[in-house]
Design an enzyme around this catalytic site. Structure first.
Site, PDB file in Angstrom:
ATOM      1  N   CYS A 127       0.825  -1.208   0.000  1.00 16.13           N
ATOM      2  CA  CYS A 127       0.000   0.000   0.000  1.00 16.13           C
ATOM      3  C   CYS A 127       0.863   1.264   0.000  1.00 16.13           C
ATOM      4  CB  CYS A 127      -0.986  -0.032   1.172  1.00 16.13           C
ATOM      5  SG  CYS A 127      -2.335   1.165   0.983  1.00 16.13           S
TER       6      CYS A 127
ATOM      7  N   GLU B 166      -2.194  -8.956   3.755  1.00 13.14           N
ATOM      8  CA  GLU B 166      -2.453  -9.387   5.135  1.00 13.14           C
ATOM      9  C   GLU B 166      -3.935  -9.333   5.492  1.00 13.14           C
ATOM     10  OE1 GLU B 166      -2.255  -4.972   5.465  1.00 13.14           O
ATOM     11  OE2 GLU B 166      -1.293  -6.518   4.243  1.00 13.14           O
TER      12      GLU B 166
ATOM     13  N   HIS C  83      -3.722  -5.027   0.134  1.00 22.00           N
ATOM     14  CA  HIS C  83      -3.267  -5.499   1.448  1.00 22.00           C
ATOM     15  C   HIS C  83      -3.314  -7.027   1.500  1.00 22.00           C
ATOM     16  CE1 HIS C  83      -3.078  -1.637   3.630  1.00 22.00           C
ATOM     17  NE2 HIS C  83      -4.037  -1.270   2.796  1.00 22.00           N
TER      18      HIS C  83
END
Length: 211
Positions: A79, A189, A187
């Site tokens: 990001c 994660e 993202h």
């Protein structure tokens, strides 16, 4: 050991938890010695480019990150961490790290799809068309979707640095890289199984075309 760079740009804990779920030895740190000894570097972040770059310069982490990338250590941008590895960001009119040539642009205000105006920031799930067979993206299903939250996107100067694209009003670069550096606008994660696969691939990656 995987080092997660702490530069007060948020989103560190979720990256740490994802790596721990993958049973990876990892640490959130801004310590130069730890960064130097780490096998891999993750450069995450949310927030504004100007503030992030100001903090990196104040702490000297800007030079450390550039040096580690130049030395060939595998580095993953996420990001905001993806955006500020380029030369310049339109956000806050900010000179950035210059690890990859190019700039970061804001989405046009007049984007539309099927006659409906698209919201900025781009927020939610979207697919990525990966190019080639990069080891970090290997094995990820073609229909996989990833979680995005952003108003700006990277625009590499060189076509060979574009590793994946996404469509949201326009087609933009959502995965970029060169040699030992790879970075994603989404993202991983927060992207379920496909994101965890990407992170696991990165942890195995040696920074070359082979795993």
């Amino acid at each position: 050991m995987i080092a997660i760079i702490d530069y007060q740009a948020g989103n560190l804990t979720s990256v740490y938890r994802a790596l721990r779920w993958l049973k990876q030895d990892c640490q959130i740190t801004r310590d130069y010695e730890v960064l130097n000894s780490a096998s891999h570097i993750i450069f995450p972040g949310v927030g504004a480019a100007g503030e992030a770059m100001a903090h990196l310069r104040q702490t000297g982490l800007d030079g450390v990150i550039v040096r580690l990338a130049q030395e060939g250590k595998p580095l993953l941008g996420i990001c905001l961490g993806t955006q500020i590895i380029f030369d310049y960001s339109e956000e806050n009119d900010t000179p950035c790290l210059g690890i990859l040539p190019g700039e970061v642009k804001r989405f046009p205000d007049d984007m539309a799809y099927d006659g409906l105006r698209l919201k900025i920031p781009h927020m939610g799930w979207n697919s990525v068309s990966f190019r080639g067979d990069h080891p970090v993206f290997r094995g990820i299903p073609a229909n996989a979707e990833f979680y995005f939250v952003h108003s700006f996107f990277p625009q590499p100067k060189r076509k060979e640095n574009v590793l994946g694209t996404t469509s949201y009003g326009i087609e933009f670069s959502s995965a970029v890289g060169s040699e030992n550096v790879v970075a994603v606008q989404f993202h991983p994660e927060k992207s379920g199984k496909p994101g965890l696969m990407l992170l696991e691939n990165f942890c195995r990656w040696r920074g070359t075309d082979a795993e």
